[in-house]
Write an enzyme that holds these catalytic residues in place. Sequence first.
Site, PDB file in Angstrom:
ATOM      1  CB  CYS A  78      -0.989  -0.033   1.168  1.00 26.11           C
ATOM      2  SG  CYS A  78      -2.385   1.101   0.933  1.00 26.11           S
ATOM      3  CG  HIS A 166      -3.777  -3.538   3.302  1.00 32.79           C
ATOM      4  ND1 HIS A 166      -2.728  -3.123   4.090  1.00 32.79           N
ATOM      5  CD2 HIS A 166      -4.352  -2.410   2.820  1.00 32.79           C
ATOM      6  CE1 HIS A 166      -2.676  -1.801   4.096  1.00 32.79           C
ATOM      7  NE2 HIS A 166      -3.656  -1.343   3.327  1.00 32.79           N
ATOM      8  CD  GLU A 168      -1.632  -6.202   5.590  1.00 31.42           C
ATOM      9  OE1 GLU A 168      -1.754  -4.995   5.840  1.00 31.42           O
ATOM     10  OE2 GLU A 168      -1.232  -6.630   4.490  1.00 31.42           O
ATOM     11  CB  SER A 225       2.528 -13.193  34.842  1.00 30.60           C
ATOM     12  OG  SER A 225       1.311 -13.744  35.294  1.00 30.60           O
TER      13      SER A 225
END
Length: 508
Positions: A78, A166, A168, A225
């Site tokens: 793009c 695009h 993706e 975590s």
Amino acid sequence: MEKILILDFGSQYTQLIARRVRELNVYCEIHPFNKIPAIDASVRGVILSGSPFSVRDAQAPTPDLSAIKGKLPLLGVCYGAQFLASAFGGEVQPAPSREYGRAMLTVGDASDALMRGLPARTQVWMSHGDTITRVPDNYELIASTEDVRVAAFHVGGEQTWGIQFHPEVYHSTDGTQLLKNFVVDICGCGQSWTSEGFVEATVRELREKLGDDKVVLALSGGVDSSVAAVLLHKAIGKNLYCVFVDSGLLRKNEFGEVLESYKHMGLNVKGVNASAKFLGDLAGVTDPERKRKIIGRDFVEVFNEEAIQIKDVKWLAQGTIYPDVIESCSVNGPSATIKSHHNVGGLPEKMNLKIVEPLRLLFKDEVRRVGRSMGISEQLIGRHPFPGPGLAIRILGDITPEKVEILQNVDKIYIDSLRAAGLYDQVWQAGAVLLPVKSVGVMGDERTYESCVALRAVTSTDGMTADWVHLPYEFLANVSNDIINKVKGVNRVVYDISSKPPATIEWE
């Protein structure tokens, strides 16, 4: 480690490009266009992202590609394609009308390496206000759409390509194939970036880095975590000291249940019940940002009290993941609002601790895959994200122990019902919100005046955008009935059907 560099021009899709490349088991890094790292032998190719800017703007991002173009495989997406055209002798003009949405791409040169394996016609996603009207002399057109003549080009004599769509995004049906053509076939990446490989390499690096030093980690019960803790435990064993703080704002029974699951994992964990401190300091506070600041401050104080009891501790471990790293050095600068409740801010300076972040290269879905590869239970790995301030930002207005108890009971019925109905894993995040609203109701022929709760369930990939989940009406009816019948103090349940944007996932 071989890698692809993605140069960020500020596009909303930049992280999505990286995720798609990672899904091909190829490691990639995002860097601002004006902070290109040294190009060494590990860099196999470069992708230029889209951008909210026009290449015609005076302030348009202008990267220095002197060490890249013509020397390494290069793909402009793009804005990246428009820059490759305009900066090297072509022309970019405003499109007659904004080119946004689905379009049918016609492949003009099926033998081109980037187009290989794509059907003659394939759906792609357009999102741009400019269009390439003329390409430099040595640029070859390889694909077009009905409205966009220069939808894709190849630079003669170079491994350089540009595409005005695009690949993706989900709507580009053969986008993954195109990215694979570039990353694997053209750049020659070996697709060796796997969860198992990451664990092996990270554990080895942590052992070399930490040696016999002691490390302290704040556990939250969340995915990040927990996975960070297991990685560190594999590397340094009992030299990892974990602290799990109960702020009194966790889900019902969560403190005990999560502590128990950590013990089964062999982690060295100390649980600290500090609910009285948190709830006391929050009494009478209604402003959401003040709530967050108080919780962040209290957490640091409680954690610090525990950490200083560990003799000779030298490192503070944190569950920082890659989107946090990208945000801190983005094209647009660091985020305006620091998420102070997510990390133990202030401790490294107070205690002269060094920071270790074993997950800083991973996206959330990769963290989950790494956790599964290490055998962490699905109960922990599959958990929905939970806000750092806990139920404090799901209780609108002031916080009291009575309100916390009401919301914990409502939330437990809701979450347990999602699990029982087989809907929990179809939802990215769910929770209940206690509203500062009372309404009239009728129970047992008596008039009531009690609280209202809102149920929220969204789908998302990273929390940046989200859509509300169309939960079955029958499910919502049953949950509403259960909550009103079983939770004293609630007589009305509503369901939030707002998407992000314009709303947010949490209410505060």
